[in-house]
Write a protein that holds these residues in place. Structure first.
Motif, PDB file in Angstrom:
ATOM      1  N   ARG A  21       0.854  -1.195   0.000  1.00 58.40           N
ATOM      2  CA  ARG A  21       0.000   0.000   0.000  1.00 58.40           C
ATOM      3  C   ARG A  21       0.883   1.235   0.000  1.00 58.40           C
ATOM      4  O   ARG A  21       1.996   1.207   0.492  1.00 58.40           O
ATOM      5  CB  ARG A  21      -0.862   0.026   1.254  1.00 58.40           C
ATOM      6  N   PRO A  22       0.370   2.319  -0.543  1.00 61.88           N
ATOM      7  CA  PRO A  22       1.154   3.555  -0.453  1.00 61.88           C
ATOM      8  C   PRO A  22       1.278   3.961   1.006  1.00 61.88           C
ATOM      9  O   PRO A  22       0.406   3.644   1.804  1.00 61.88           O
ATOM     10  CB  PRO A  22       0.316   4.570  -1.225  1.00 61.88           C
ATOM     11  N   PRO A  23       2.392   4.607   1.346  1.00 66.97           N
ATOM     12  CA  PRO A  23       2.590   4.995   2.728  1.00 66.97           C
ATOM     13  C   PRO A  23       1.409   5.831   3.218  1.00 66.97           C
ATOM     14  O   PRO A  23       0.850   6.619   2.457  1.00 66.97           O
ATOM     15  CB  PRO A  23       3.858   5.848   2.684  1.00 66.97           C
ATOM     16  N   ALA A  24       1.038   5.617   4.464  1.00 66.01           N
ATOM     17  CA  ALA A  24      -0.108   6.325   5.024  1.00 66.01           C
ATOM     18  C   ALA A  24       0.184   7.819   5.108  1.00 66.01           C
ATOM     19  O   ALA A  24       1.203   8.285   4.629  1.00 66.01           O
ATOM     20  CB  ALA A  24      -0.407   5.766   6.409  1.00 66.01           C
TER      21      ALA A  24
ATOM     22  N   ALA B 113       0.347   1.804 -14.241  1.00 65.79           N
ATOM     23  CA  ALA B 113      -0.558   0.678 -14.046  1.00 65.79           C
ATOM     24  C   ALA B 113       0.117  -0.604 -14.531  1.00 65.79           C
ATOM     25  O   ALA B 113       0.073  -1.648 -13.886  1.00 65.79           O
ATOM     26  CB  ALA B 113      -1.855   0.922 -14.803  1.00 65.79           C
ATOM     27  N   ARG B 114       0.784  -0.487 -15.628  1.00 66.85           N
ATOM     28  CA  ARG B 114       1.466  -1.610 -16.256  1.00 66.85           C
ATOM     29  C   ARG B 114       2.490  -2.259 -15.334  1.00 66.85           C
ATOM     30  O   ARG B 114       2.669  -3.472 -15.326  1.00 66.85           O
ATOM     31  CB  ARG B 114       2.127  -1.041 -17.508  1.00 66.85           C
ATOM     32  N   VAL B 115       3.194  -1.442 -14.543  1.00 70.00           N
ATOM     33  CA  VAL B 115       4.182  -2.010 -13.626  1.00 70.00           C
ATOM     34  C   VAL B 115       3.628  -2.121 -12.203  1.00 70.00           C
ATOM     35  O   VAL B 115       4.371  -2.358 -11.251  1.00 70.00           O
ATOM     36  CB  VAL B 115       5.498  -1.187 -13.603  1.00 70.00           C
ATOM     37  N   GLY B 116       2.317  -1.931 -12.062  1.00 73.62           N
ATOM     38  CA  GLY B 116       1.677  -2.142 -10.767  1.00 73.62           C
ATOM     39  C   GLY B 116       1.981  -1.087  -9.721  1.00 73.62           C
ATOM     40  O   GLY B 116       2.029  -1.370  -8.534  1.00 73.62           O
ATOM     41  N   LEU B 117       2.166   0.157 -10.172  1.00 72.71           N
ATOM     42  CA  LEU B 117       2.503   1.209  -9.207  1.00 72.71           C
ATOM     43  C   LEU B 117       1.466   2.330  -9.181  1.00 72.71           C
ATOM     44  O   LEU B 117       1.756   3.426  -8.724  1.00 72.71           O
ATOM     45  CB  LEU B 117       3.877   1.806  -9.525  1.00 72.71           C
ATOM     46  N   SER B 118       0.265   2.041  -9.654  1.00 73.15           N
ATOM     47  CA  SER B 118      -0.749   3.105  -9.741  1.00 73.15           C
ATOM     48  C   SER B 118      -0.971   3.808  -8.407  1.00 73.15           C
ATOM     49  O   SER B 118      -1.160   5.022  -8.361  1.00 73.15           O
ATOM     50  CB  SER B 118      -2.072   2.527 -10.221  1.00 73.15           C
ATOM     51  N   ALA B 137      11.345   2.953 -12.773  1.00 72.02           N
ATOM     52  CA  ALA B 137      12.306   3.283 -13.824  1.00 72.02           C
ATOM     53  C   ALA B 137      11.908   2.634 -15.150  1.00 72.02           C
ATOM     54  O   ALA B 137      12.062   3.219 -16.216  1.00 72.02           O
ATOM     55  CB  ALA B 137      13.704   2.830 -13.407  1.00 72.02           C
ATOM     56  N   ILE B 138      11.365   1.424 -15.065  1.00 73.08           N
ATOM     57  CA  ILE B 138      10.893   0.752 -16.278  1.00 73.08           C
ATOM     58  C   ILE B 138       9.730   1.542 -16.876  1.00 73.08           C
ATOM     59  O   ILE B 138       9.673   1.789 -18.083  1.00 73.08           O
ATOM     60  CB  ILE B 138      10.489  -0.696 -15.961  1.00 73.08           C
ATOM     61  N   ALA B 139       8.824   1.998 -15.998  1.00 70.86           N
ATOM     62  CA  ALA B 139       7.691   2.802 -16.485  1.00 70.86           C
ATOM     63  C   ALA B 139       8.193   4.071 -17.160  1.00 70.86           C
ATOM     64  O   ALA B 139       7.675   4.488 -18.190  1.00 70.86           O
ATOM     65  CB  ALA B 139       6.760   3.143 -15.327  1.00 70.86           C
ATOM     66  N   ARG B 140       9.222   4.693 -16.583  1.00 68.87           N
ATOM     67  CA  ARG B 140       9.758   5.925 -17.164  1.00 68.87           C
ATOM     68  C   ARG B 140      10.313   5.665 -18.563  1.00 68.87           C
ATOM     69  O   ARG B 140      10.145   6.481 -19.474  1.00 68.87           O
ATOM     70  CB  ARG B 140      10.860   6.499 -16.270  1.00 68.87           C
ATOM     71  N   ALA B 141      10.972   4.516 -18.734  1.00 67.27           N
ATOM     72  CA  ALA B 141      11.529   4.213 -20.049  1.00 67.27           C
ATOM     73  C   ALA B 141      10.417   3.862 -21.044  1.00 67.27           C
ATOM     74  O   ALA B 141      10.471   4.234 -22.210  1.00 67.27           O
ATOM     75  CB  ALA B 141      12.524   3.063 -19.945  1.00 67.27           C
ATOM     76  N   LEU B 142       9.371   3.176 -20.557  1.00 73.83           N
ATOM     77  CA  LEU B 142       8.328   2.709 -21.471  1.00 73.83           C
ATOM     78  C   LEU B 142       7.409   3.821 -21.934  1.00 73.83           C
ATOM     79  O   LEU B 142       6.853   3.761 -23.029  1.00 73.83           O
ATOM     80  CB  LEU B 142       7.483   1.640 -20.771  1.00 73.83           C
ATOM     81  N   VAL B 143       7.235   4.822 -21.091  1.00 77.86           N
ATOM     82  CA  VAL B 143       6.231   5.837 -21.365  1.00 77.86           C
ATOM     83  C   VAL B 143       6.554   6.614 -22.644  1.00 77.86           C
ATOM     84  O   VAL B 143       5.670   7.121 -23.321  1.00 77.86           O
ATOM     85  CB  VAL B 143       6.092   6.768 -20.140  1.00 77.86           C
ATOM     86  N   ALA B 144       7.840   6.643 -22.998  1.00 79.80           N
ATOM     87  CA  ALA B 144       8.217   7.337 -24.228  1.00 79.80           C
ATOM     88  C   ALA B 144       8.062   6.432 -25.450  1.00 79.80           C
ATOM     89  O   ALA B 144       8.351   6.842 -26.562  1.00 79.80           O
ATOM     90  CB  ALA B 144       9.659   7.839 -24.121  1.00 79.80           C
TER      91      ALA B 144
END
Ligand SMILES: Nc1ncnc2c1ncn2[C@@H]1O[C@H](COP(=O)(O)OP(=O)(O)OP(=O)(O)O)[C@@H](O)[C@H]1O
Ligand SMILES: [Mg+2]
Lengths: 285, 242
Positions: A21-24, B113-118, B137-144
């Motif tokens: 989870r994101p930090p609270a 979302a793709r790397v599960g960090l939404s 970092a992978i998301a940063r590279a992919l977004v371009a």
């Protein structure tokens, strides 16, 4: 995820890995703490007041704190206080702006361009080693006894900490982050603005705070060397007229002003550097 | 897509990092570079990225000689290299600052979302774990949406589970957009899971020693006998056969 065909035992672990989870809430409510640091000064003040009233302390050398406060109140009533305060603040302000502007330009240049560093830095380091008060007679000779020489002296004091902070900050920027910028084809000003500037900010802000501290030191020197207004003048005036309460009032005002302006910069630093991952971050400054 | 022609690189008078390396990578192909430490893998990748100039020879991307970082090329470093003063989302958008805001937001949201960090778009990099930072970092590279993605030991600092997870991610992404991937790795299983071709480099001077085509069907099973047989061949090529 297309891991359905992998039959490794690790599969269960992987899919079961909890989605963190994101930090609270970033800041838990901080409990008000009794300011332990205030105890000792208050006790000393009380002792001082008692001894002064009892006549143990010679009143012509060390008047009671209440008398010092009364002096400040008196100055405020006649409006003199605001005159002195305003002028001292204006001098520090002008010197600070002037000194840090010059330091920012030169520090950025010598930090960024090795050629400029080799050319300019030895000279500046040499000048830095001159005790700054040694400039006083020369500045007075060049620029007269009035405002210009004072502001310039303060600016000289502010210059070096800011210059050193920024230069070492720019030099210390992580090459790896610069490379990220280059990979996205940033160069010149865009690279400076989006990578160098934010990366340098912590060192720069420390330099500014040190510079401001020296600015307050130098305004005293500048005003002692000849002024008819300002807190430094009050110091000299109190000495000349044998009124220690005036000297102590000026010292107290210097302390309050210095602390307030520094706290302002510290607040600004904390706001700008919220992202920092350091020991001192997250409130326990 | 990528052509490396007779590239050589020397550091100082002593160190010959690369000597006469030639390599061609077709569009959509996945190539893994393996070899002993110090044999010039990173140097080769950095030259391909335009971060370093070749001493001799040249690099072509889509037929044009490389002179500095190319807009269609993405690079994933061994460390996440997130900019600490930007939030995760701002980091992802770092490389697409020129796009209109609406498109930027949409793309970075998709990449995260793709790397599960939404859920972590608004957090600072310091609040991320190592694996999460590398995913960002992978998301940063992919977004371009790079046509060519260069990866220098992208998963080497991660634990085995996160690593396999991200290898799968990478294959998913590849299956969607078919970017060309060139990846440096020390992990032979990683090379065999991902690559169409494994290039073995030798050191002193760094040069291409042998190239293996990996024609195992995807998705590949690490436990399959073919897979292990291929791994054995690679180990022998690296001179560490057991
Ligand atoms: N900037 C540099 N200056 C001097 N020598 C360098 C530089 N970069 C690399 N080298 C040298 O070039 C050789 C190849 O380095 P490189 O980083 O490409 O190896 P590598 O194959 O990526 O190794 P590893 O697997 O350990 O990452 C090494 O001998 C290294 O010392
Ligand atoms: Mg390397």
């Amino acid at each position: 995820m297309s891991n359905s065909t992998l039959t490794l035992p690790s599969l269960t672990v992987r899919t079961a890995a909890p989605a963190a989870r994101p930090p609270a809430a970033p800041r838990p409510p901080r409990r008000w703490q009794w300011p332990l640091g205030a105890v000792l000064p208050l006790a000393l003040l009380a002792l001082w007041e008692i001894l002064a009233r009892a006549g143990t302390l010679p009143p012509n050398l060390l008047p009671a704190p209440s008398k010092v406060l009364a002096t400040i109140a008196g100055l405020a009533r006649t409006g003199e206080l605001w005159h002195h305060l305003g002028l001292t603040l204006a001098r520090v302000g002008a010197g600070f702006v002037l000194g840090s502007a010059a330091a920012t330009a030169l520090g950025a240049l010598t930090g960024y361009a090795p050629l400029a560093r080799r050319l300019l830095d030895p000279l500046l380091q040499g000048v830095r080693n001159i005790p700054s008060l040694a400039w006083v007679p020369l500045f007075i000779l060049w620029m007269g006894i009035y405002e210009t020489s004072k502001v310039v002296l303060i600016a000289v004091g502010v210059f070096f900490p800011v210059y050193l902070g920024l230069m070492s900050g720019v030099q210390g920027v992580d090459r790896k982050l610069v490379e990220v910028g280059r990979m996205y084809r940033l160069s010149g000003l865009a690279l400076v603005r989006r990578v160098f500037l934010p990366a340098t900010l912590p060192a720069y802000l420390v330099g500014l705070r040190n510079g401001l501290g020296l600015g307050w030191m130098f305004v005293v020197a500048a005003e002692i060397m000849g002024a008819t207004k300002g807190l430094g003048f009050l110091l000299v005036d109190g000495q000349m007229t044998g009124r220690p309460q005036t000297i102590l009032a000026a010292i107290l005002l210097f302390a309050v002003l210095g602390r307030t302006t520094d706290a302002g910069l510290a607040w600004l630093s904390r706001r700008l550097l919220r992202w920092q991952d350091t020991h001192g971050a997250n409130g326990n400054n | 897509m990528l052509r490396i022609e007779h590239v050589g690189k020397q550091f100082g008078p002593q160190v010959v990092a690369l000597h006469d390396v030639s390599l061609q990578v077709a569009p959509g192909e996945i190539v893994a570079l393996v070899g002993a430490s110090g044999c010039g893998k990173s140097t080769l990748l950095r030259i391909a990225a335009g971060l370093e100039t070749p001493g001799t020879g040249r690099v072509l991307i889509d037929g044009a000689p490389v002179a500095g970082p190319h807009p269609a090329v993405g690079f994933i470093f061994q460390e996440p290299r997130l900019l600490p003063w930007l939030t995760v989302c701002q980091n992802v958008e770092f490389g697409i600052a020129g796009l209109p805001a609406a498109e930027r937001t949409e793309r970075s949201a998709a990449a995260l979302a793709r790397v599960g960090l939404s859920d972590f778009a608004g957090t600072w990099p310091r609040q991320l774990s190592g694996g999460m930072a590398q995913r960002a970092a992978i998301a940063r590279a992919l977004v371009a949406r790079p046509g060519l993605l260069l990866l220098d030991e992208p998963f080497s600092a991660l634990d085995p589970f996160t690593k396999m997870d991200l290898q799968d991610h990478l294959l998913d992404i590849w299956a969607d957009d078919r970017p060309t991937l060139v990846l440096v790795t020390h992990d032979l299983e990683e090379a065999l899971v991902l690559a169409d071709r494994v290039v073995v480099l030798r050191s002193r001077p760094g040069r291409v020693h042998q190239t293996f085509a990996v024609d195992l069907p995807r998705p590949r099973r690490r436990t399959a006998p073919d897979f292990q047989a291929q791994k054995q061949l690679l180990l022998e090529a690296l001179g560490v056969a057991a």
